[in-house]
Design a protein around this motif. Structure first.
Motif, PDB file in Angstrom:
ATOM      1  N   GLY A  80       0.641  -1.257  -0.237  1.00 17.11           N
ATOM      2  CA  GLY A  80       0.227   0.071  -0.140  1.00 17.11           C
ATOM      3  C   GLY A  80       0.683   1.229  -0.011  1.00 17.11           C
ATOM      4  O   GLY A  80       0.102   2.662   0.526  1.00 17.11           O
ATOM      5  N   ILE A  81       2.080   1.194  -1.071  1.00 12.90           N
ATOM      6  CA  ILE A  81       3.038   2.164  -0.353  1.00 12.90           C
ATOM      7  C   ILE A  81       3.114   2.906  -2.258  1.00 12.90           C
ATOM      8  O   ILE A  81       4.229   3.944  -2.294  1.00 12.90           O
ATOM      9  CB  ILE A  81       4.041   1.839   0.940  1.00 12.90           C
ATOM     10  N   VAL A  82       2.809   2.164  -2.830  1.00 13.96           N
ATOM     11  CA  VAL A  82       3.380   2.535  -4.314  1.00 13.96           C
ATOM     12  C   VAL A  82       2.894   4.361  -5.055  1.00 13.96           C
ATOM     13  O   VAL A  82       1.523   4.269  -4.446  1.00 13.96           O
ATOM     14  CB  VAL A  82       2.465   1.441  -5.439  1.00 13.96           C
ATOM     15  N   ASP A  83       3.644   4.231  -5.535  1.00 12.30           N
ATOM     16  CA  ASP A  83       3.193   5.915  -5.719  1.00 12.30           C
ATOM     17  C   ASP A  83       2.595   5.932  -7.083  1.00 12.30           C
ATOM     18  O   ASP A  83       1.986   4.306  -7.394  1.00 12.30           O
ATOM     19  CB  ASP A  83       4.495   5.751  -6.280  1.00 12.30           C
ATOM     20  N   ASP A  84       1.867   6.779  -7.069  1.00 11.05           N
ATOM     21  CA  ASP A  84       0.537   6.711  -8.111  1.00 11.05           C
ATOM     22  C   ASP A  84       0.974   6.934  -9.664  1.00 11.05           C
ATOM     23  O   ASP A  84      -0.062   5.615 -10.315  1.00 11.05           O
ATOM     24  CB  ASP A  84      -0.003   7.789  -8.059  1.00 11.05           C
ATOM     25  N   ALA A  85       2.255   6.815 -10.140  1.00 13.04           N
ATOM     26  CA  ALA A  85       2.827   6.107 -11.046  1.00 13.04           C
ATOM     27  C   ALA A  85       2.819   4.755 -11.389  1.00 13.04           C
ATOM     28  O   ALA A  85       2.835   3.901 -12.491  1.00 13.04           O
ATOM     29  CB  ALA A  85       4.324   6.132 -10.828  1.00 13.04           C
ATOM     30  N   GLY A  86       2.912   3.703 -10.186  1.00 10.43           N
ATOM     31  CA  GLY A  86       2.738   2.218 -10.331  1.00 10.43           C
ATOM     32  C   GLY A  86       4.003   1.346  -9.954  1.00 10.43           C
ATOM     33  O   GLY A  86       3.949   0.672 -10.149  1.00 10.43           O
ATOM     34  N   TRP A  87       4.764   1.999 -10.111  1.00  9.94           N
ATOM     35  CA  TRP A  87       6.331   1.757  -9.101  1.00  9.94           C
ATOM     36  C   TRP A  87       6.686   2.808  -8.038  1.00  9.94           C
ATOM     37  O   TRP A  87       6.710   4.112  -8.053  1.00  9.94           O
ATOM     38  CB  TRP A  87       7.435   1.531 -10.618  1.00  9.94           C
TER      39      TRP A  87
END
Ligand code: GDP
Ligand code: CA
Length: 328
Positions: A80-87
């Motif tokens: 649940g810590i991923v950036d909005d970019a997906g990575w």
């Protein structure tokens, strides 16, 4: 000697530490598409019943650090810590990279500060003698992830791109630096022939009640996993229990070069082309609603078909897709 005793003392889940009785669902995974789906899957079922076999063909050494992009995308997403970019990690900063840039170091591969912490830890622990399996397990337990995440192999298998111009490119140079703009003539998995599946991989395939091939690039993300001797054969033996989600929708990928790479491996750039690549290992293909008209073509390959909404805009969409697959 010191290195191996450290590994023993810290008692990581190794081959015998991986409890195979808890494996119910095993998923093959690349990066962003897979991670999105897996987040839904772990919402739709008990996460400790899920084992993820991750692609390490994209791994590379950058600035002396061992990077495992696909393993990290899956770990950060499930944590649940991923950036909005997906990575990468949400809210991360680029101080280290900017400082490197001041020294004239190339910074086309974006590594942010907290993410660099992961790569430093991985590099350090590998140098201490731990395997990639052990390091990956340490990262996922430290991040509070219930699902097992295991690399496809602890041996280096490196995806190389052969360009139409006759060059051989490192994967990240092709994918990130040149933004997959080369005309590709072939894809190779260096080291695959002499690699072996990581501990737990074959057991996870053999003991799962269902095996899911995530919506990942069939050539660049699933291809390397299947190139490790023994993995494709093990999955083929479970064909009736294997379900694949097409990453190609209406003839295009949602992201990345999957559609343009399918013809390079002799497949049509459609969901049916993906099905053709998986026909020996997969009994059921999940097609997007947009590809309902392709169902017959896929059934003609001897596969069952589920047609549904497969575009995951939100975690709720991913959970719904996972539920429909689990209901099979
Ligand atoms: P990576 O993130 O670059 O390692 O790439 P992946 O192996 O995850 O592959 C990206 C693939 O995922 C592309 O072919 C996309 O079309 C597919 N993908 C991404 N998001 C979705 C989605 O919501 N639904 C489906 N069906 N496919 C997706
Ligand atoms: Ca990837």
């Amino acid at each position: 000697m010191i290195l191996s005793s450290l590994a023993q003392r810290t008692n990581f889940a190794g081959p015998e530490g991986l409890s195979i009785t808890a494996f119910r669902i095993t998923a093959l995974a690349g990066g962003v598409g897979a991670a999105r789906f897996l987040r839904g899957l772990t919402m739709a079922t008990r996460d400790d019943e899920v084992t993820v076999i991750g692609n390490t063909g994209d791994d590379s050494v950058m600035h002396g650090l061992h990077i495992s992009p696909d393993l990290d995308i899956v770990s950060y997403t499930l944590a649940g810590i991923v950036d909005d970019a997906g990575w990468g990690i949400s809210g991360d900063t680029t101080n280290a990279l900017e400082q490197m840039g001041r020294y004239g170091i190339e910074t086309w591969f974006t590594l942010k500060d907290r993410d660099i912490g992961t790569h430093m830890a991985r590099t350090h622990l590998l140098a201490e003698g731990l395997t990639l399996t052990e390091v990956t397990d340490r990262i996922r337990t430290s991040l509070g992830i219930g699902a097992q995440i295991i690399p496809m192999s602890n041996d280096p298998v490196r995806t190389k791109i052969l360009t139409a111009g006759g060059e051989v490119r490192e994967f990240q140079e092709y994918f990130v630096k040149l933004r997959h703009s080369d005309v590709v003539a072939g894809v190779e998995f260096d080291g695959a022939a002499t690699s072996t599946p990581a501990p737990g991989v074959l057991e996870a395939i053999e003991s799962a009640e269902m095996i899911i091939i995530s919506p990942s690039n069939p050539v660049l993300s699933i291809g390397p996993i299947l190139s490790v001797p023994g993995i494709r054969q093990a999955i083929a033996r479970r064909r009736d229990d294997v379900v694949a989600i097409s990453p190609i929708i209406a003839g295009s990928a949602l992201k990345g070069p999957a559609a343009t790479l399918l013809p390079v491996v002799g497949a049509e750039a459609t969901a049916a082309g993906v099905a053709g690549l998986y026909r020996d290992i997969c009994g059921t293909m999940v097609l997007d609603k947009a590809d309902a008209a392709r169902a017959e073509q896929v059934e003609a390959l001897g596969m069952k078909v589920l047609v549904t909404q497969t575009i995951m805009h939100t975690p709720a969409d991913a959970k719904q897709l996972a539920k429909e697959i689990l209901d099979l």
